[in-house]
Write a protein that holds these residues in place. Structure first.
Motif, PDB file in Angstrom:
ATOM      1  N   ASP A 271     -53.523  42.780  60.454  1.00 21.46           N
ATOM      2  CA  ASP A 271     -53.556  41.648  61.391  1.00 21.46           C
ATOM      3  C   ASP A 271     -52.756  41.934  62.651  1.00 21.46           C
ATOM      4  O   ASP A 271     -53.143  41.536  63.757  1.00 21.46           O
ATOM      5  CB  ASP A 271     -52.997  40.395  60.704  1.00 21.46           C
ATOM      6  CG  ASP A 271     -53.913  39.904  59.576  1.00 21.46           C
ATOM      7  OD1 ASP A 271     -55.088  40.310  59.564  1.00 21.46           O
ATOM      8  OD2 ASP A 271     -53.429  39.145  58.709  1.00 21.46           O
ATOM      9  N   ARG A 272     -51.641  42.647  62.501  1.00 17.84           N
ATOM     10  CA  ARG A 272     -50.765  42.869  63.659  1.00 17.84           C
ATOM     11  C   ARG A 272     -51.202  44.059  64.511  1.00 17.84           C
ATOM     12  O   ARG A 272     -51.179  43.985  65.749  1.00 17.84           O
ATOM     13  CB  ARG A 272     -49.337  43.085  63.166  1.00 17.84           C
ATOM     14  CG  ARG A 272     -48.331  43.311  64.289  1.00 17.84           C
ATOM     15  CD  ARG A 272     -46.930  43.454  63.727  1.00 17.84           C
ATOM     16  NE  ARG A 272     -45.957  43.688  64.791  1.00 17.84           N
ATOM     17  CZ  ARG A 272     -44.662  43.892  64.592  1.00 17.84           C
ATOM     18  NH1 ARG A 272     -44.171  43.857  63.346  1.00 17.84           N
ATOM     19  NH2 ARG A 272     -43.849  44.118  65.604  1.00 17.84           N
ATOM     20  N   TYR A 273     -51.604  45.144  63.848  1.00 21.01           N
ATOM     21  CA  TYR A 273     -51.887  46.380  64.582  1.00 21.01           C
ATOM     22  C   TYR A 273     -53.384  46.689  64.699  1.00 21.01           C
ATOM     23  O   TYR A 273     -53.780  47.535  65.503  1.00 21.01           O
ATOM     24  CB  TYR A 273     -51.206  47.573  63.891  1.00 21.01           C
ATOM     25  CG  TYR A 273     -49.704  47.489  63.890  1.00 21.01           C
ATOM     26  CD1 TYR A 273     -48.952  47.885  65.004  1.00 21.01           C
ATOM     27  CD2 TYR A 273     -49.030  47.016  62.771  1.00 21.01           C
ATOM     28  CE1 TYR A 273     -47.572  47.821  64.986  1.00 21.01           C
ATOM     29  CE2 TYR A 273     -47.643  46.945  62.748  1.00 21.01           C
ATOM     30  CZ  TYR A 273     -46.921  47.344  63.857  1.00 21.01           C
ATOM     31  OH  TYR A 273     -45.548  47.271  63.848  1.00 21.01           O
ATOM     32  N   GLY A 274     -54.194  46.072  63.857  1.00 22.72           N
ATOM     33  CA  GLY A 274     -55.629  46.348  63.892  1.00 22.72           C
ATOM     34  C   GLY A 274     -56.053  47.265  62.756  1.00 22.72           C
ATOM     35  O   GLY A 274     -55.245  48.002  62.179  1.00 22.72           O
ATOM     36  N   HIS A 275     -57.335  47.219  62.442  1.00 18.95           N
ATOM     37  CA  HIS A 275     -57.856  47.999  61.315  1.00 18.95           C
ATOM     38  C   HIS A 275     -57.775  49.515  61.510  1.00 18.95           C
ATOM     39  O   HIS A 275     -57.569  50.242  60.532  1.00 18.95           O
ATOM     40  CB  HIS A 275     -59.304  47.577  61.026  1.00 18.95           C
ATOM     41  CG  HIS A 275     -59.398  46.225  60.387  1.00 18.95           C
ATOM     42  ND1 HIS A 275     -59.094  46.002  59.065  1.00 18.95           N
ATOM     43  CD2 HIS A 275     -59.734  45.006  60.914  1.00 18.95           C
ATOM     44  CE1 HIS A 275     -59.261  44.715  58.788  1.00 18.95           C
ATOM     45  NE2 HIS A 275     -59.637  44.082  59.888  1.00 18.95           N
ATOM     46  N   PHE A 337     -47.985  54.848  66.333  1.00 19.82           N
ATOM     47  CA  PHE A 337     -49.345  54.603  66.788  1.00 19.82           C
ATOM     48  C   PHE A 337     -49.287  53.983  68.178  1.00 19.82           C
ATOM     49  O   PHE A 337     -48.720  52.896  68.366  1.00 19.82           O
ATOM     50  CB  PHE A 337     -50.086  53.655  65.831  1.00 19.82           C
ATOM     51  CG  PHE A 337     -50.085  54.128  64.400  1.00 19.82           C
ATOM     52  CD1 PHE A 337     -50.945  55.121  63.980  1.00 19.82           C
ATOM     53  CD2 PHE A 337     -49.201  53.579  63.484  1.00 19.82           C
ATOM     54  CE1 PHE A 337     -50.939  55.554  62.661  1.00 19.82           C
ATOM     55  CE2 PHE A 337     -49.202  53.993  62.166  1.00 19.82           C
ATOM     56  CZ  PHE A 337     -50.078  54.987  61.754  1.00 19.82           C
ATOM     57  N   ASP A 338     -49.851  54.683  69.136  1.00 17.02           N
ATOM     58  CA  ASP A 338     -49.879  54.202  70.525  1.00 17.02           C
ATOM     59  C   ASP A 338     -48.480  53.830  71.026  1.00 17.02           C
ATOM     60  O   ASP A 338     -48.271  52.791  71.667  1.00 17.02           O
ATOM     61  CB  ASP A 338     -50.806  52.983  70.656  1.00 17.02           C
ATOM     62  CG  ASP A 338     -52.254  53.330  70.342  1.00 17.02           C
ATOM     63  OD1 ASP A 338     -52.653  54.482  70.605  1.00 17.02           O
ATOM     64  OD2 ASP A 338     -52.972  52.453  69.827  1.00 17.02           O
ATOM     65  N   GLY A 339     -47.493  54.678  70.679  1.00 12.26           N
ATOM     66  CA  GLY A 339     -46.143  54.452  71.142  1.00 12.26           C
ATOM     67  C   GLY A 339     -45.351  53.447  70.336  1.00 12.26           C
ATOM     68  O   GLY A 339     -44.168  53.218  70.613  1.00 12.26           O
ATOM     69  N   LYS A 340     -45.977  52.824  69.332  1.00 12.91           N
ATOM     70  CA  LYS A 340     -45.290  51.847  68.491  1.00 12.91           C
ATOM     71  C   LYS A 340     -44.910  52.490  67.158  1.00 12.91           C
ATOM     72  O   LYS A 340     -45.694  53.226  66.570  1.00 12.91           O
ATOM     73  CB  LYS A 340     -46.172  50.629  68.249  1.00 12.91           C
ATOM     74  CG  LYS A 340     -46.553  49.888  69.525  1.00 12.91           C
ATOM     75  CD  LYS A 340     -47.466  48.707  69.207  1.00 12.91           C
ATOM     76  CE  LYS A 340     -47.852  47.973  70.490  1.00 12.91           C
ATOM     77  NZ  LYS A 340     -48.766  46.834  70.203  1.00 12.91           N
ATOM     78  N   SER A 341     -43.703  52.181  66.698  1.00 11.50           N
ATOM     79  CA  SER A 341     -43.226  52.720  65.424  1.00 11.50           C
ATOM     80  C   SER A 341     -43.564  51.756  64.296  1.00 11.50           C
ATOM     81  O   SER A 341     -43.550  50.531  64.469  1.00 11.50           O
ATOM     82  CB  SER A 341     -41.716  52.948  65.474  1.00 11.50           C
ATOM     83  OG  SER A 341     -41.389  53.899  66.475  1.00 11.50           O
TER      84      SER A 341
END
Length: 390
Positions: A271-275, A337-341
């Motif tokens: 829900d927060r980061y996507g499938h 993922f995309d700069g997010k830990s």
């Protein structure tokens, strides 16, 4: 209708060109089939070489066309050798076709243009082409699992027969009287050698098609056993292995254990980061697990975010040690993922046949119950089924 040597060679040329076209079409529709491109191009060169050399009629031949034809044949054989290497390992030596073609070109320039000598030319060409076929045969006579072994050895035997024929041809012509040999002579040995050579070349091509078919069948079978996202076993293949292992435990008295693994808060990750990130998390967990488990263990995606490990000859206590190492290793891993830990954890339930029995459904139910309790008690932990009973 009597077929002379020219007719047989032209027939072989057309058949080789046809097989080349079929392999090119196969390569277009089966993009991951290694070696098809090299083999198809090699067959094309061999077909063109046969056609170029032997469409000529009468006693006078175009010497440069003979040189060109022999060079094409050698280059085509080198490409077939590369096709075998690519099929086996995915790697090849790009200089092999050039080396064979260059050697054939040099010796034919000498024996056709500079110092014409049909005896020496046929002997030299037969030896070089025979060595090339022998190298192809040697590359295929390897230990490999069925059904690929049958395909490999059939194709290798075809190459070996052709190599032996070429060697016998060189020896026969070497022992013959000078000026008695003619390329299109109707002598029994000449006709027989051309016929056997044609049949061997056809068997070589059919052999590669058999190799290709066996490889594709094996890959399809492998795909049917694996989860396409993580590369782990799928639920069906795990249950098949479990049935086999359960029967062995019943027969021998051996034990086995099961781990049920579930990603904590996986829905919130989706829900927060996507499938796509959720899929990457599943893949990372599978990679960690496959590095930690032992060679004889079976790791499978059981469904959704749940994974299962089947451990032969393992008690609940030994399985707990492995499960704790897996849990700790995964919990310590930082994913980006995309700069997010992102940190993720897992909960694991463990059961074994000493406490539950060898029936797989009972082992799964027990391990699943232990995993559920691990989640209730705070997640990111390993729970033994036996401890849930006390």
């Amino acid at each position: 209708m009597i077929f002379d040597i020219r007719t047989m060679l032209m027939t072989m040329s057309l058949l080789t060109l046809l097989f080349s076209g079929l392999l090119i079409l196969a390569g277009l529709h089966v993009g991951n089939a290694r070696g098809v491109q090299q083999w198809a191009l090699g067959s094309l060169y061999i077909g063109l070489g046969l056609g170029s050399a032997y469409i000529q009629q009468g006693p006078i031949y175009n010497t440069w066309l003979l040189v060109f034809a022999a060079t094409l044949l050698a280059g085509g054989l080198g490409l077939q050798f590369n096709g075998i290497q690519v099929f086996k390992t995915g790697r090849y030596n790009k200089y092999i076709p050039w080396l064979l073609a260059g050697l054939m070109f040099i010796q034919n320039i000498w024996f056709v243009v500079i110092d014409p000598d049909i005896h020496s030319r046929v002997i030299a060409n037969s030896l070089l082409y025979g060595l090339g076929n022998a190298a192809c045969a040697q590359a295929l006579f390897i230990r490999i699992e069925q059904p690929l072994r049958t395909a490999y050895w059939f194709t290798g035997t075809s190459f070996a027969i052709f190599a032996t024929l070429l060697l016998a041809r060189a020896i026969t012509i070497f022992n013959a009287q000078p000026e008695t040999y003619s390329l299109y002579s109707p002598a029994a040995f000449n006709t027989a050698s051309v016929f056997i050579g044609i049949m061997s070349e056809m068997c070589v091509t059919f052999g590669f098609v058999l190799m290709l078919n066996s490889r594709l069948a094996a890959e399809l079978q492998k795909l049917a056993l694996l989860d396409p996202l993580t590369g782990a076993l799928n639920r069906r293949s795990l249950e098949q292995e479990a049935d086999r292992l359960s029967a062995r435990c019943t027969r021998t008295g051996d034990i086995m254990a099961v781990m049920m693994i579930d990603l904590d808060d996986f829905k919130s990750i989706n829900d927060r980061y996507g499938h796509p990130v959720g899929d990457a998390v599943l893949i990372n967990l599978a990679e960690v697990a496959q590095k930690i488990i032992r060679r004889d263990d079976y790791f499978a995606r059981y469904g959704g975010e749940e994974f299962c490990i089947l451990l032969p000859s393992t008690s609940e206590k030994d399985a707990w040690i492995l499960a704790e190492r897996l849990r700790q290793t995964y919990a310590d891993m930082l994913m980006k993922f995309d700069g997010k830990s992102l940190h993720s954890t897992i909960s694991i339930g463990v059961s074994d046949s000493l406490h539950v029995g060898v029936e797989f459904t009972l082992l799964i139910a027990a391990a699943d119950q232990a995993m559920y309790i691990a989640k209730q008690e705070g997640r990111n932990r390993v729970m033994l089924h036996s401890s849930c009973l006390s």
